[in-house]
Design an enzyme around this catalytic site. Structure first.
Site, mmCIF file in Angstrom:
data_model
loop_
_atom_site.group_PDB
_atom_site.id
_atom_site.type_symbol
_atom_site.label_atom_id
_atom_site.label_comp_id
_atom_site.label_asym_id
_atom_site.label_seq_id
_atom_site.Cartn_x
_atom_site.Cartn_y
_atom_site.Cartn_z
ATOM 1 N N HIS A 15 -29.368 -51.916 20.597
ATOM 2 C CA HIS A 15 -30.485 -52.127 19.682
ATOM 3 C C HIS A 15 -30.233 -51.647 18.264
ATOM 4 O O HIS A 15 -31.057 -51.894 17.380
ATOM 5 C CB HIS A 15 -31.734 -51.436 20.236
ATOM 6 C CG HIS A 15 -32.111 -51.912 21.599
ATOM 7 N ND1 HIS A 15 -31.692 -51.273 22.749
ATOM 8 C CD2 HIS A 15 -32.851 -52.976 21.991
ATOM 9 C CE1 HIS A 15 -32.164 -51.924 23.806
ATOM 10 N NE2 HIS A 15 -32.865 -52.958 23.379
ATOM 11 N N ARG A 30 -52.905 -47.427 0.447
ATOM 12 C CA ARG A 30 -52.052 -46.910 1.507
ATOM 13 C C ARG A 30 -50.715 -46.399 0.992
ATOM 14 O O ARG A 30 -50.190 -45.402 1.486
ATOM 15 C CB ARG A 30 -51.827 -47.979 2.577
ATOM 16 C CG ARG A 30 -53.090 -48.271 3.375
ATOM 17 C CD ARG A 30 -52.818 -49.126 4.584
ATOM 18 N NE ARG A 30 -54.043 -49.266 5.380
ATOM 19 C CZ ARG A 30 -54.059 -49.378 6.699
ATOM 20 N NH1 ARG A 30 -52.927 -49.368 7.371
ATOM 21 N NH2 ARG A 30 -55.198 -49.509 7.344
ATOM 22 N N GLY A 78 -43.026 -46.643 12.578
ATOM 23 C CA GLY A 78 -43.106 -47.728 13.543
ATOM 24 C C GLY A 78 -42.748 -49.063 12.932
ATOM 25 O O GLY A 78 -42.043 -49.884 13.527
ATOM 26 N N ARG A 98 -41.181 -38.548 13.197
ATOM 27 C CA ARG A 98 -42.014 -39.756 13.149
ATOM 28 C C ARG A 98 -42.898 -39.694 11.914
ATOM 29 O O ARG A 98 -43.556 -38.679 11.651
ATOM 30 C CB ARG A 98 -42.868 -39.864 14.408
ATOM 31 C CG ARG A 98 -44.000 -40.883 14.255
ATOM 32 C CD ARG A 98 -44.559 -41.399 15.535
ATOM 33 N NE ARG A 98 -45.895 -41.950 15.371
ATOM 34 C CZ ARG A 98 -46.215 -43.034 14.672
ATOM 35 N NH1 ARG A 98 -45.262 -43.701 14.028
ATOM 36 N NH2 ARG A 98 -47.459 -43.464 14.596
ATOM 37 N N ILE A 99 -42.922 -40.766 11.134
ATOM 38 C CA ILE A 99 -43.845 -40.904 10.013
ATOM 39 C C ILE A 99 -44.668 -42.160 10.263
ATOM 40 O O ILE A 99 -44.123 -43.240 10.455
ATOM 41 C CB ILE A 99 -43.108 -40.981 8.656
ATOM 42 C CG1 ILE A 99 -41.982 -42.023 8.690
ATOM 43 C CG2 ILE A 99 -42.550 -39.620 8.264
ATOM 44 C CD1 ILE A 99 -41.344 -42.283 7.327
ATOM 45 N N GLY A 100 -45.988 -42.005 10.318
ATOM 46 C CA GLY A 100 -46.803 -43.167 10.634
ATOM 47 C C GLY A 100 -48.267 -42.908 10.397
ATOM 48 O O GLY A 100 -48.674 -41.840 9.941
ATOM 49 N N SER A 101 -49.055 -43.905 10.713
ATOM 50 C CA SER A 101 -50.502 -43.800 10.552
ATOM 51 C C SER A 101 -51.146 -43.397 11.871
ATOM 52 O O SER A 101 -50.534 -43.495 12.938
ATOM 53 C CB SER A 101 -51.080 -45.137 10.077
ATOM 54 O OG SER A 101 -50.745 -46.171 10.984
ATOM 55 N N GLU A 131 -52.479 -41.893 17.966
ATOM 56 C CA GLU A 131 -51.413 -42.823 17.595
ATOM 57 C C GLU A 131 -50.717 -43.247 18.878
ATOM 58 O O GLU A 131 -51.302 -43.092 19.954
ATOM 59 C CB GLU A 131 -50.469 -42.191 16.568
ATOM 60 C CG GLU A 131 -49.923 -40.818 16.944
ATOM 61 C CD GLU A 131 -48.685 -40.897 17.810
ATOM 62 O OE1 GLU A 131 -47.598 -41.207 17.306
ATOM 63 O OE2 GLU A 131 -48.808 -40.602 19.022
ATOM 64 N N MET A 132 -49.489 -43.789 18.816
ATOM 65 C CA MET A 132 -48.928 -44.394 20.017
ATOM 66 C C MET A 132 -47.484 -43.999 20.334
ATOM 67 O O MET A 132 -46.895 -44.586 21.236
ATOM 68 C CB MET A 132 -49.009 -45.928 19.901
ATOM 69 C CG MET A 132 -50.424 -46.461 19.776
ATOM 70 S SD MET A 132 -50.494 -48.269 19.702
ATOM 71 C CE MET A 132 -49.973 -48.700 21.372
ATOM 72 N N GLU A 133 -46.903 -43.032 19.631
ATOM 73 C CA GLU A 133 -45.474 -42.777 19.822
ATOM 74 C C GLU A 133 -45.049 -41.321 20.005
ATOM 75 O O GLU A 133 -44.026 -41.045 20.651
ATOM 76 C CB GLU A 133 -44.683 -43.344 18.630
ATOM 77 C CG GLU A 133 -44.608 -44.856 18.546
ATOM 78 C CD GLU A 133 -45.813 -45.472 17.844
ATOM 79 O OE1 GLU A 133 -46.120 -46.649 18.106
ATOM 80 O OE2 GLU A 133 -46.453 -44.765 17.027
ATOM 81 N N ARG A 178 -32.798 -57.448 16.026
ATOM 82 C CA ARG A 178 -34.165 -57.781 16.426
ATOM 83 C C ARG A 178 -35.176 -57.524 15.310
ATOM 84 O O ARG A 178 -36.366 -57.310 15.573
ATOM 85 C CB ARG A 178 -34.576 -57.022 17.693
ATOM 86 C CG ARG A 178 -33.696 -57.345 18.886
ATOM 87 C CD ARG A 178 -34.263 -56.803 20.167
ATOM 88 N NE ARG A 178 -33.427 -57.162 21.309
ATOM 89 C CZ ARG A 178 -33.881 -57.381 22.539
ATOM 90 N NH1 ARG A 178 -35.177 -57.275 22.787
ATOM 91 N NH2 ARG A 178 -33.071 -57.687 23.522
ATOM 92 N N GLU A 200 -60.422 -49.123 25.624
ATOM 93 C CA GLU A 200 -61.754 -49.362 26.174
ATOM 94 C C GLU A 200 -62.196 -48.193 27.048
ATOM 95 O O GLU A 200 -62.813 -48.364 28.087
ATOM 96 C CB GLU A 200 -61.776 -50.679 26.963
ATOM 97 C CG GLU A 200 -61.493 -51.897 26.090
ATOM 98 C CD GLU A 200 -61.678 -53.205 26.823
ATOM 99 O OE1 GLU A 200 -62.219 -53.200 27.944
ATOM 100 O OE2 GLU A 200 -61.268 -54.240 26.265
ATOM 101 N N SER A 230 -55.338 -43.259 8.586
ATOM 102 C CA SER A 230 -55.610 -44.537 7.920
ATOM 103 C C SER A 230 -56.960 -45.123 8.304
ATOM 104 O O SER A 230 -57.469 -46.010 7.619
ATOM 105 C CB SER A 230 -54.505 -45.543 8.238
ATOM 106 O OG SER A 230 -54.431 -45.776 9.634
ATOM 107 N N ASP A 231 -57.524 -44.653 9.410
ATOM 108 C CA ASP A 231 -58.850 -45.093 9.839
ATOM 109 C C ASP A 231 -59.463 -43.986 10.686
ATOM 110 O O ASP A 231 -58.785 -43.015 11.017
ATOM 111 C CB ASP A 231 -58.779 -46.415 10.610
ATOM 112 C CG ASP A 231 -57.882 -46.316 11.835
ATOM 113 O OD1 ASP A 231 -58.405 -46.062 12.927
ATOM 114 O OD2 ASP A 231 -56.645 -46.457 11.705
ATOM 115 N N ARG A 291 -42.019 -50.712 6.647
ATOM 116 C CA ARG A 291 -42.314 -49.407 6.069
ATOM 117 C C ARG A 291 -41.026 -48.592 5.951
ATOM 118 O O ARG A 291 -40.872 -47.804 5.019
ATOM 119 C CB ARG A 291 -43.342 -48.652 6.905
ATOM 120 C CG ARG A 291 -43.871 -47.400 6.208
ATOM 121 C CD ARG A 291 -45.030 -46.801 6.971
ATOM 122 N NE ARG A 291 -46.193 -47.674 6.952
ATOM 123 C CZ ARG A 291 -47.229 -47.578 7.781
ATOM 124 N NH1 ARG A 291 -47.247 -46.634 8.710
ATOM 125 N NH2 ARG A 291 -48.237 -48.412 7.698
#
Length: 237
Positions: A4, A217, A20, A87-90, A179-181, A43, A162, A203-204, A24
Site C-alpha cells: 500500500h 477550516r 485521514g 494522527r492529525i484530523g477532525s 473520531e474514527m482512527e 490507490r 444510530e 469541526s462539528d 489534507r
C-alpha cells in the site's frame, strides 16, 4: 515498497503525521514542509516527505476508519521503521465546554472494537497516547494560545451513528470528542514500542450541532499541524 505504500525505505522519515484525507496530507506538506516530494500515490492515498525546521517529516494519508489506518500504520512501523506517528484530523465535540475550532489532545481512546480485538480477545485493553508527545503538544498549544482540551475520546466504527444511548453515556463520562482512527493507532504503537498521539480539531459538535464553515477550516487545521510538529520535535523533558 509495500502493498500500500510505494516508497523506498529511505523515503519515509522516522516521524510521520497521518491525516485521514490524502488531500489534507498534500495541503499540509505543501504548507508546512520544505523540499517536499510525493513518495506515495498507491490507490490515491497520497504521502509526502520533506523537512520542518531541518527535521525530516513524512505526511501520509491513512484513509477513514481504523481498518484503513491499521494498514498504513502497520506498514509504516514494520517496513519503514517509523518511530513517531501522530494522527492529525477532525473530530466531533461531545462536551458543552468544547468549542468549534478547539483542539483536543487524546489522552485515551475508547471504542467498541478495533482491528486489534482479535489479539486481545476478552481483555478490554486501554490504549493511550505517549505521555511525552502529549505533554509537548499541550505546551505547544498553550504557547500558540489555542483553546485545547486533554482527555478521553471515542474512536467509532461508524460515521453514521444510530446509538444516542451510547452517546449519552460517553458525554456523561467526560468523553471530549468522537473520531474514527486513534484507538487503533494507539494499540499498534503500544504493541511495537512506538510513540503515538492524536491531535484533533473540533469541526462539528454533537451537542450544539454547530459546524465549522468550510472557509474557516484551513486556519484551524493549520494550528493542529503546527502543534503536532512542535510536539514531535520538542526536547525530551
Amino acid at each position: 515498497m509495500t502493498i500500500h505504500i510505494g516508497a523506498e525505505k529511505a523515503d519515509i522519515a522516522p516521524t510521520v503525521l497521518m491525516p485521514g484525507d490524502p488531500y489534507r496530507a498534500k495541503w499540509a506538506a505543501e504548507t508546512f514542509l520544505t523540499d517536499t516530494r510525493c513518495i506515495n500515490q498507491v490507490r490515491g492515498m497520497l504521502g509526502f516527505t520533506g523537512t520542518w525546521n531541518g527535521h525530516p517529516v513524512t505526511i501520509q494519508g491513512s484513509g477513514m476508519g481504523m481498518p484503513s489506518l491499521s494498514i498504513y500504520a502497520n506498514e509504516l512501523i514494520k517496513d519503514f521503521d517509523a518511530q513517531t506517528l501522530i494522527r492529525i484530523g477532525s473530530c466531533g465535540g461531545m462536551q458543552k465546554h468544547v468549542g468549534i475550532r478547539d483542539v483536543i489532545l487524546a489522552m485515551t481512546a475508547s471504542t467498541l472494537s478495533t482491528p486489534s480485538r482479535g489479539i486481545f480477545k476478552e481483555l478490554n485493553f486501554a490504549p493511550c497516547a505517549d505521555y511525552g508527545l502529549l505533554a509537548a503538544a499541550h505546551a505547544a498549544s498553550k504557547s500558540k494560545g489555542v483553546p485545547t482540551h486533554v482527555g478521553g475520546i471515542y474512536s467509532s466504527d461508524v460515521f453514521y451513528d444510530e446509538r444516542p444511548d451510547l452517546n449519552e453515556q460517553m458525554v456523561r463520562h467526560g468523553i471530549l470528542g468522537v473520531e474514527m482512527e486513534a484507538a487503533e493507532l494507539y494499540n499498534l504503537a503500544a504493541r511495537h514500542g512506538r510513540r503515538a498521539l492524536a491531535v484533533l480539531t473540533v469541526s462539528d459538535h454533537l451537542i450544539t450541532h454547530e459546524a465549522l464553515p468550510a472557509e474557516d477550516r484551513e486556519k484551524s487545521f493549520g494550528d493542529m499541524v503546527e502543534i503536532a510538529l512542535q510536539a514531535a520535535f520538542a526536547p525530551a523533558g
